[in-house]
Scaffold this motif. Structure first.
Motif, PDB file in Angstrom:
ATOM      1  N   ILE A   1       0.365   3.268  -2.660  1.00  0.00           N
ATOM      2  CA  ILE A   1       0.446   4.499  -3.124  1.00  0.00           C
ATOM      3  C   ILE A   1       0.806   5.447  -1.887  1.00  0.00           C
ATOM      4  N   LEU A   2       0.355   5.040  -0.793  1.00  0.00           N
ATOM      5  CA  LEU A   2       0.781   5.697   0.186  1.00  0.00           C
ATOM      6  C   LEU A   2       2.419   5.693   0.623  1.00  0.00           C
TER       7      LEU A   2
ATOM      8  N   LEU B   1      -5.212   7.545  -4.651  1.00  0.00           N
ATOM      9  CA  LEU B   1      -5.079   7.282  -3.330  1.00  0.00           C
ATOM     10  C   LEU B   1      -6.395   7.337  -2.649  1.00  0.00           C
ATOM     11  N   GLU B   2      -7.131   8.430  -2.801  1.00  0.00           N
ATOM     12  CA  GLU B   2      -8.338   8.864  -2.200  1.00  0.00           C
ATOM     13  C   GLU B   2      -9.557   7.645  -2.597  1.00  0.00           C
TER      14      GLU B   2
ATOM     15  N   LEU C   1       4.153   7.723  -1.948  1.00  0.00           N
ATOM     16  CA  LEU C   1       4.145   9.243  -1.557  1.00  0.00           C
ATOM     17  C   LEU C   1       5.145   9.489  -0.201  1.00  0.00           C
ATOM     18  N   THR C   2       5.553   8.689   0.643  1.00  0.00           N
ATOM     19  CA  THR C   2       6.311   8.932   1.633  1.00  0.00           C
ATOM     20  C   THR C   2       7.786   8.686   1.098  1.00  0.00           C
ATOM     21  N   ILE C   3       7.968   7.824   0.179  1.00  0.00           N
ATOM     22  CA  ILE C   3       9.420   7.935  -0.234  1.00  0.00           C
ATOM     23  C   ILE C   3       9.612   9.480  -1.037  1.00  0.00           C
TER      24      ILE C   3
ATOM     25  N   GLY D   1       4.531  -1.807   6.580  1.00  0.00           N
ATOM     26  CA  GLY D   1       5.976  -1.883   7.201  1.00  0.00           C
ATOM     27  C   GLY D   1       7.047  -0.944   6.386  1.00  0.00           C
ATOM     28  N   LEU D   2       6.991  -1.101   5.335  1.00  0.00           N
ATOM     29  CA  LEU D   2       7.761  -0.178   4.527  1.00  0.00           C
ATOM     30  C   LEU D   2       7.588   1.420   4.872  1.00  0.00           C
ATOM     31  N   THR D   3       6.384   1.841   4.805  1.00  0.00           N
ATOM     32  CA  THR D   3       5.959   3.099   4.980  1.00  0.00           C
ATOM     33  C   THR D   3       6.448   3.502   6.328  1.00  0.00           C
TER      34      THR D   3
END
Lengths: 160, 499
Positions: free
Chosen positions: B151-152, B446-447, B155-157, B475-477
């Motif tokens: 999920i993180l 996420l939480e 969210l970055t994407i 890694g992707l994040t």
């Protein structure tokens, strides 16, 4: 240029909002049990983390805006009467909201429809009035009789 | 359960008049809404959602998926006929569609748009059927730490690719995450920003936030600047697209479909970048590249294939991982939740009949799209003539009824109005609303996963790096964040150079 100028203001807003949350809002309006041993599991941990990240992003926006050679004189074109219409629309929304339990959803919606149509300077006033009468009634028919939603009826005229 | 059993279970759910009618009505509503300048597929799905509350889950979701698919195609009609894309995804279609209309070949351009859309839609749906199950079976190994990192990453994407300013997208996502903290705490049940009001203890209503962010700002924008839509509607002409022309463009259509499938399956990319990439690839490879931008049929085919190729693929992360691919699928996730379903890998075990029912429905929707699209092309004149001064007041009233119907609560109407003003301020300041909504939906997940992971490990953060899956997503994040920062620096430099 104009974007960067806005970016600085948006960044400052984010920093102020983040600080407000950390200093005022979270200590006062988030309750945490006293027996939480680890801060990571506390209900305040997540809001604090997000507030801190908001401040970081705000600083990023402020810095990227600040180091640009922005021109404060270039702003988005003002629309004549735009702010006045927005204020009236805000009043319409407040009346709409408070009129729902008193006048009923159908009648309040009819009034709000007409007010909004004239506020957006409709070029079809007759069509707008006809739609103002029909649309809330059709929606009432669907929600009240098909979806079984208890649509507020108000204190004056009740519909079947 | 074998594949055949799953298909039969799905068929038993959707093999009735009600399901097909919902799908048909959805495609028709979406096509009309997409074709109205000023409406969008997102707004159409958001406004249709309250009408589905009293329906069975499968019927409701089929209706919404129909609106989604119809809306994406519908946007191409005004793009070609009046040079006004009905949805952002149709922006690339204007490039060659409108020049064709100016030449008196609007019928040909719209016909090709329809053929390309249906072909791409079919390919995208097949990709969904092939990959979603596989991805879900892989995701069954996920525990809270894996879901947290996934999920993180999503969210970055989403924060990075939505809108012109990356930092503004990130700020928008952060505000969405903050708003999602309102309500009772997930573990201890204590109040967070509820101000003692029982209406806020369950958190802010998703539908109120959604409609407030996406429909009310459009009404306010119309109040701010009341102007009728401009643009002269071109006539269709007698010409229809021939099989030979379809065959000539087939390579570009298939290429565009695969681009759409690839980009659509990555959360956050959306249909517009896919349409432009498909268009530019078609121009690069075409022998008629000089004609692109001047009225090339292949250009229309490529851009429409690109944006419709996304439609089925965005459902891959939604169904397999429970992560929305774009803002419309974020709304559809909300619809799943309203009907008591949680999309994700477990749905492939617990609700396999619904999954296969959706697959069957999606395949049928491509056929419906073809027939409804053919009619919509001819009927566009009447849709385009709907006066905006009547349309937007109608939208306002529809929003109030729809939001009230969720919980029979006037408080939700107030939340919608407040979010409408927030959305309007964001619109005026070029802060994208999509990351806000997606973060608002993903925030509690996420939480929840983070705190579950911490409870599992006795608050040791090392659990977030416990295996190859978490490392893969970390890694992707990191790669995405680096790419976002680099793109941000480059954009700032470009702006400074222009200044």
């Amino acid at each position: 240029m104009q974007n960067l100028h806005r970016q600085t203001l948006i960044g400052l807003f984010a920093v102020v909002a983040g600080l407000f949350l950390m200093i005022v809002a979270i200590p006062n309006w988030v309750s945490s049990p006293s027996n939480v041993r680890n801060i990571i599991l506390s209900p305040v941990f997540w809001p604090y983390t997000l507030s801190a990240l908001t401040i970081v992003i705000g600083l990023g926006l402020t810095i990227t805006g600040h180091f640009s050679s922005e021109d404060m004189s270039q702003e988005k074109a003002e629309i004549p009467g735009g702010y006045g219409r927005l204020v009236i629309m805000a009043v319409v929304m407040v009346i709409y909201m408070f009129g729902l339990p008193r006048l009923g959803m159908v009648w309040t919606s009819m009034l709000a429809f007409v007010a909004t149509a004239f506020l957006v300077r409709t070029s079809h006033p007759k069509t707008a009035v006809i739609c103002a009468l029909c649309v809330p009634l059709i929606l009432y028919g669907f929600f009240a009789h098909v979806a079984s939603v208890a649509i507020p009826q108000g204190n004056f005229v009740r519909l079947p | 359960m074998s594949l055949m059993d799953s298909i039969l279970a799905g068929l038993s759910l959707v093999g009735n008049f009600e399901a097909f009618f919902a799908l048909f009505a959805g495609v028709a509503i979406g096509t009309i809404a997409g074709a109205i300048p000023g409406m969008s597929a997102t707004m159409a799905v958001a406004l249709t959602l309250p009408f589905t509350f009293s329906m069975q889950p499968i019927i409701a979701i089929l209706l919404l998926l129909g609106v989604y698919k119809g809306g994406i195609f519908g946007g191409s009609i005004p793009a070609i006929l009046i040079k006004t894309p009905g949805t952002p995804a149709s922006s690339a279609t204007v490039l060659d569609g409108y020049p064709l209309a100016e030449k008196g070949q609007a019928g040909k351009a719209l016909g090709m748009a329809l053929w390309a859309s249906c072909t791409a839609d079919l390919i995208s749906n097949l990709a969904l059927i092939l990959f979603a199950g596989w991805l879900a079976s892989f995701a069954l190994n996920f525990g809270p730490p894996e879901f947290f990192t996934l999920i993180l990453f999503s969210l970055t994407i989403i924060a990075g690719v939505s809108g012109a300013s990356l930092l503004r997208g990130a700020l928008s996502a952060m505000l969405g995450l903050l708003l999602a903290t309102v309500g009772l705490d997930l573990v201890y049940g204590t109040n967070r920003f509820t101000f003692g009001d029982p209406s806020m203890m369950g958190g802010l209503n998703f539908i109120a936030v959604l409609i407030g962010l996406f429909a009310i700002p459009e009404v306010l924008a119309m109040v701010w600047d009341p102007k009728p839509h401009k643009g002269q509607t071109r006539s269709l002409g007698d010409n229809k697209v021939t099989f030979g022309e379809y065959k000539r463009c087939f390579k570009s259509i298939v290429r565009g479909s695969f681009i759409g499938v690839f980009l659509g399956s990555i959360p956050g990319i959306g249909a517009a970048p896919s349409a432009f990439l498909s268009y530019s690839e078609a121009r690069r490879k075409s022998p008629n590249r000089d004609n692109f931008g001047k009225g090339e049929l292949e250009g229309v085919a490529a851009s429409e294939a690109g944006n419709n190729g996304v439609a089925g693929a965005t459902l891959i992360p939604l169904l397999a991982l429970g992560v929305p691919g774009d803002v419309i699928t974020a709304i559809i996730i909300g619809a799943f939740m309203v009907h008591g379903l949680q999309p994700g890998p477990m749905m492939f075990i617990l609700n396999v009949d619904i999954i296969y029912g959706l697959f069957i429905g999606l395949i049928v929707s491509s056929v419906f799209l073809f027939f409804i699209g053919s009619v919509a092309i001819r009927g566009f004149k009447y849709v385009a003539d709907i006066p905006r001064g009547v349309l937007f007041p109608g939208v306002l009233v529809l929003c109030v009824y729809g939001v009230f119907a969720v919980n029979n609560n006037i408080f939700d109407v107030g939340v919608m109005f407040v979010m409408g003003w927030v959305g309007f301020v964001m619109l005026r300041n070029d802060i994208p609303a999509a990351p806000f909504l997606i973060a608002f939906i993903l925030g509690p997940l996420l939480e929840d996963n983070f705190r579950q992971a911490m409870l599992m490990s006795g608050s040791s953060p090392t659990i977030l790096f416990r295996g190859p899956i978490t490392w893969f997503f970390w890694g992707l994040t990191v790669l995405t964040v680096i790419a976002i920062i680099r793109a941000g620096i480059r954009a700032t430099r470009t702006l400074k150079r222009r200044a």
